[in-house]
Design a protein around this motif. Sequence first.
Motif, PDB file in Angstrom:
ATOM      1  N   ALA A   1    -110.180  14.410 -19.561  1.00 48.48           N
ATOM      2  CA  ALA A   1    -110.625  15.333 -18.519  1.00 48.48           C
ATOM      3  C   ALA A   1    -109.482  15.634 -17.549  1.00 48.48           C
ATOM      4  O   ALA A   1    -109.338  16.771 -17.092  1.00 48.48           O
ATOM      5  CB  ALA A   1    -111.817  14.734 -17.768  1.00 48.48           C
ATOM      6  N   VAL A   2    -108.654  14.637 -17.266  1.00 48.32           N
ATOM      7  CA  VAL A   2    -107.522  14.835 -16.358  1.00 48.32           C
ATOM      8  C   VAL A   2    -106.460  15.704 -17.014  1.00 48.32           C
ATOM      9  O   VAL A   2    -105.920  16.623 -16.405  1.00 48.32           O
ATOM     10  CB  VAL A   2    -106.918  13.477 -15.926  1.00 48.32           C
ATOM     11  CG1 VAL A   2    -105.601  13.659 -15.203  1.00 48.32           C
ATOM     12  CG2 VAL A   2    -107.906  12.714 -15.058  1.00 48.32           C
ATOM     13  N   ILE A   3    -106.162  15.403 -18.277  1.00 51.84           N
ATOM     14  CA  ILE A   3    -105.127  16.136 -19.010  1.00 51.84           C
ATOM     15  C   ILE A   3    -105.588  17.551 -19.340  1.00 51.84           C
ATOM     16  O   ILE A   3    -104.804  18.492 -19.342  1.00 51.84           O
ATOM     17  CB  ILE A   3    -104.738  15.395 -20.313  1.00 51.84           C
ATOM     18  CG1 ILE A   3    -104.097  14.045 -19.995  1.00 51.84           C
ATOM     19  CG2 ILE A   3    -103.784  16.231 -21.162  1.00 51.84           C
ATOM     20  CD1 ILE A   3    -103.927  13.148 -21.209  1.00 51.84           C
ATOM     21  N   GLY A   4    -106.881  17.674 -19.653  1.00 49.70           N
ATOM     22  CA  GLY A   4    -107.424  18.976 -19.997  1.00 49.70           C
ATOM     23  C   GLY A   4    -107.233  19.359 -21.446  1.00 49.70           C
ATOM     24  O   GLY A   4    -107.337  20.521 -21.814  1.00 49.70           O
ATOM     25  N   GLU A   5    -106.935  18.378 -22.284  1.00 52.53           N
ATOM     26  CA  GLU A   5    -106.779  18.648 -23.710  1.00 52.53           C
ATOM     27  C   GLU A   5    -107.192  17.408 -24.488  1.00 52.53           C
ATOM     28  O   GLU A   5    -107.363  16.336 -23.927  1.00 52.53           O
ATOM     29  CB  GLU A   5    -105.338  19.025 -24.061  1.00 52.53           C
ATOM     30  CG  GLU A   5    -104.323  17.955 -23.731  1.00 52.53           C
ATOM     31  CD  GLU A   5    -102.897  18.398 -23.987  1.00 52.53           C
ATOM     32  OE1 GLU A   5    -102.198  17.669 -24.703  1.00 52.53           O
ATOM     33  OE2 GLU A   5    -102.489  19.453 -23.483  1.00 52.53           O
ATOM     34  N   SER A   6    -107.346  17.595 -25.788  1.00 54.80           N
ATOM     35  CA  SER A   6    -107.776  16.485 -26.628  1.00 54.80           C
ATOM     36  C   SER A   6    -107.095  16.548 -27.980  1.00 54.80           C
ATOM     37  O   SER A   6    -106.895  17.621 -28.538  1.00 54.80           O
ATOM     38  CB  SER A   6    -109.300  16.558 -26.816  1.00 54.80           C
ATOM     39  OG  SER A   6    -109.747  15.512 -27.627  1.00 54.80           O
TER      40      SER A   6
ATOM     41  N   GLY B   1    -104.914   9.894 -31.268  1.00 55.59           N
ATOM     42  CA  GLY B   1    -103.848  10.673 -30.653  1.00 55.59           C
ATOM     43  C   GLY B   1    -103.911  10.742 -29.141  1.00 55.59           C
ATOM     44  O   GLY B   1    -102.907  10.999 -28.484  1.00 55.59           O
ATOM     45  N   ASP B   2    -105.074  10.507 -28.555  1.00 52.72           N
ATOM     46  CA  ASP B   2    -105.217  10.558 -27.100  1.00 52.72           C
ATOM     47  C   ASP B   2    -104.944   9.220 -26.429  1.00 52.72           C
ATOM     48  O   ASP B   2    -104.868   9.152 -25.204  1.00 52.72           O
ATOM     49  CB  ASP B   2    -106.632  11.005 -26.716  1.00 52.72           C
ATOM     50  CG  ASP B   2    -106.828  12.495 -26.887  1.00 52.72           C
ATOM     51  OD1 ASP B   2    -105.828  13.224 -26.889  1.00 52.72           O
ATOM     52  OD2 ASP B   2    -107.987  12.916 -27.017  1.00 52.72           O
ATOM     53  N   TYR B   3    -104.826   8.142 -27.201  1.00 50.59           N
ATOM     54  CA  TYR B   3    -104.685   6.822 -26.597  1.00 50.59           C
ATOM     55  C   TYR B   3    -103.368   6.695 -25.812  1.00 50.59           C
ATOM     56  O   TYR B   3    -103.379   6.264 -24.665  1.00 50.59           O
ATOM     57  CB  TYR B   3    -104.798   5.721 -27.654  1.00 50.59           C
ATOM     58  CG  TYR B   3    -104.980   4.358 -27.055  1.00 50.59           C
ATOM     59  CD1 TYR B   3    -106.184   3.997 -26.469  1.00 50.59           C
ATOM     60  CD2 TYR B   3    -103.941   3.438 -27.037  1.00 50.59           C
ATOM     61  CE1 TYR B   3    -106.354   2.750 -25.897  1.00 50.59           C
ATOM     62  CE2 TYR B   3    -104.101   2.190 -26.474  1.00 50.59           C
ATOM     63  CZ  TYR B   3    -105.313   1.848 -25.910  1.00 50.59           C
ATOM     64  OH  TYR B   3    -105.479   0.616 -25.336  1.00 50.59           O
ATOM     65  N   GLY B   4    -102.263   7.065 -26.412  1.00 50.47           N
ATOM     66  CA  GLY B   4    -100.976   6.995 -25.717  1.00 50.47           C
ATOM     67  C   GLY B   4    -100.949   7.850 -24.459  1.00 50.47           C
ATOM     68  O   GLY B   4    -100.569   7.362 -23.381  1.00 50.47           O
ATOM     69  N   PRO B   5    -101.337   9.123 -24.547  1.00 48.51           N
ATOM     70  CA  PRO B   5    -101.382   9.934 -23.332  1.00 48.51           C
ATOM     71  C   PRO B   5    -102.333   9.376 -22.266  1.00 48.51           C
ATOM     72  O   PRO B   5    -102.051   9.473 -21.076  1.00 48.51           O
ATOM     73  CB  PRO B   5    -101.865  11.299 -23.829  1.00 48.51           C
ATOM     74  CG  PRO B   5    -101.412  11.353 -25.250  1.00 48.51           C
ATOM     75  CD  PRO B   5    -101.553   9.939 -25.753  1.00 48.51           C
TER      76      PRO B   5
ATOM     77  N   ASP C   1    -111.624   0.945 -23.470  1.00 46.83           N
ATOM     78  CA  ASP C   1    -110.500   1.818 -23.804  1.00 46.83           C
ATOM     79  C   ASP C   1    -110.984   3.238 -24.081  1.00 46.83           C
ATOM     80  O   ASP C   1    -110.375   4.210 -23.631  1.00 46.83           O
ATOM     81  CB  ASP C   1    -109.746   1.293 -25.024  1.00 46.83           C
ATOM     82  CG  ASP C   1    -108.968   0.024 -24.745  1.00 46.83           C
ATOM     83  OD1 ASP C   1    -108.861  -0.380 -23.575  1.00 46.83           O
ATOM     84  OD2 ASP C   1    -108.467  -0.567 -25.719  1.00 46.83           O
ATOM     85  N   ALA C   2    -112.077   3.337 -24.821  1.00 48.63           N
ATOM     86  CA  ALA C   2    -112.615   4.661 -25.156  1.00 48.63           C
ATOM     87  C   ALA C   2    -113.064   5.402 -23.898  1.00 48.63           C
ATOM     88  O   ALA C   2    -112.852   6.618 -23.773  1.00 48.63           O
ATOM     89  CB  ALA C   2    -113.768   4.533 -26.149  1.00 48.63           C
ATOM     90  N   ALA C   3    -113.662   4.688 -22.953  1.00 47.77           N
ATOM     91  CA  ALA C   3    -114.068   5.322 -21.691  1.00 47.77           C
ATOM     92  C   ALA C   3    -112.841   5.809 -20.923  1.00 47.77           C
ATOM     93  O   ALA C   3    -112.851   6.900 -20.346  1.00 47.77           O
ATOM     94  CB  ALA C   3    -114.888   4.341 -20.854  1.00 47.77           C
ATOM     95  N   MET C   4    -111.762   4.992 -20.927  1.00 42.54           N
ATOM     96  CA  MET C   4    -110.519   5.387 -20.253  1.00 42.54           C
ATOM     97  C   MET C   4    -109.949   6.643 -20.902  1.00 42.54           C
ATOM     98  O   MET C   4    -109.507   7.569 -20.218  1.00 42.54           O
ATOM     99  CB  MET C   4    -109.498   4.255 -20.303  1.00 42.54           C
ATOM    100  CG  MET C   4    -108.166   4.624 -19.676  1.00 42.54           C
ATOM    101  SD  MET C   4    -106.848   3.451 -19.994  1.00 42.54           S
ATOM    102  CE  MET C   4    -106.600   3.624 -21.753  1.00 42.54           C
ATOM    103  N   VAL C   5    -109.955   6.683 -22.232  1.00 41.76           N
ATOM    104  CA  VAL C   5    -109.426   7.849 -22.950  1.00 41.76           C
ATOM    105  C   VAL C   5    -110.232   9.092 -22.601  1.00 41.76           C
ATOM    106  O   VAL C   5    -109.662  10.161 -22.356  1.00 41.76           O
ATOM    107  CB  VAL C   5    -109.405   7.588 -24.475  1.00 41.76           C
ATOM    108  CG1 VAL C   5    -109.161   8.881 -25.249  1.00 41.76           C
ATOM    109  CG2 VAL C   5    -108.346   6.550 -24.827  1.00 41.76           C
ATOM    110  N   ARG C   6    -111.540   8.967 -22.537  1.00 43.07           N
ATOM    111  CA  ARG C   6    -112.361  10.137 -22.190  1.00 43.07           C
ATOM    112  C   ARG C   6    -112.073  10.626 -20.780  1.00 43.07           C
ATOM    113  O   ARG C   6    -112.027  11.833 -20.533  1.00 43.07           O
ATOM    114  CB  ARG C   6    -113.847   9.813 -22.372  1.00 43.07           C
ATOM    115  CG  ARG C   6    -114.226   9.748 -23.826  1.00 43.07           C
ATOM    116  CD  ARG C   6    -115.703   9.659 -24.007  1.00 43.07           C
ATOM    117  NE  ARG C   6    -116.019   9.559 -25.431  1.00 43.07           N
ATOM    118  CZ  ARG C   6    -117.220   9.363 -25.903  1.00 43.07           C
ATOM    119  NH1 ARG C   6    -118.242   9.240 -25.070  1.00 43.07           N
ATOM    120  NH2 ARG C   6    -117.435   9.286 -27.185  1.00 43.07           N
TER     121      ARG C   6
END
Length: 139
Positions: A85-90, A95-99, A76-81
């Motif tokens: 990069a795709v979203i361009g924000e953190s 907080g990044d898990y849902g996006p 999951d953490a690798a997917m979030v990372r």
Amino acid sequence: MGYIVLAAWVVQACVGLSLLVSWARHARGRDAGLVLTHVTAMIAFAVPWTAFIVTGTTIWAWTGFAVLLLFIGFGDAAMVRRARAVIGESRRGLGDYGPAIGVALSGRLGRRTTFHMLFSALVFFPCLVVCIIATTTGA
């Protein structure tokens, strides 16, 4: 039902292997700790789960489930990372898990990643159900 979990795990492992090969070719070692820990533990799941199927001893089922519970989050953490990069924000914390799930479901991380993410539930939750049934029935 233990065999169903094992069959779902085999499907998941095959897709995971294809993702691992792509990662090895393109990621240049990025997130190696997360990816390799996740891969190693998910492969290790097969040992206690197979022992459960062969022996019927409930502790092996719970050991397999514990491996999933403790180490699936590395994937999951690798997917979030990747999604960051795709979203361009953190965002901070979780907080990044849902996006990240949204990015994966949109297909922007690739079909195999989306499948792997969704199909993981067909290993995790049936595994839990088998553990509970084995415990309550004394199997």
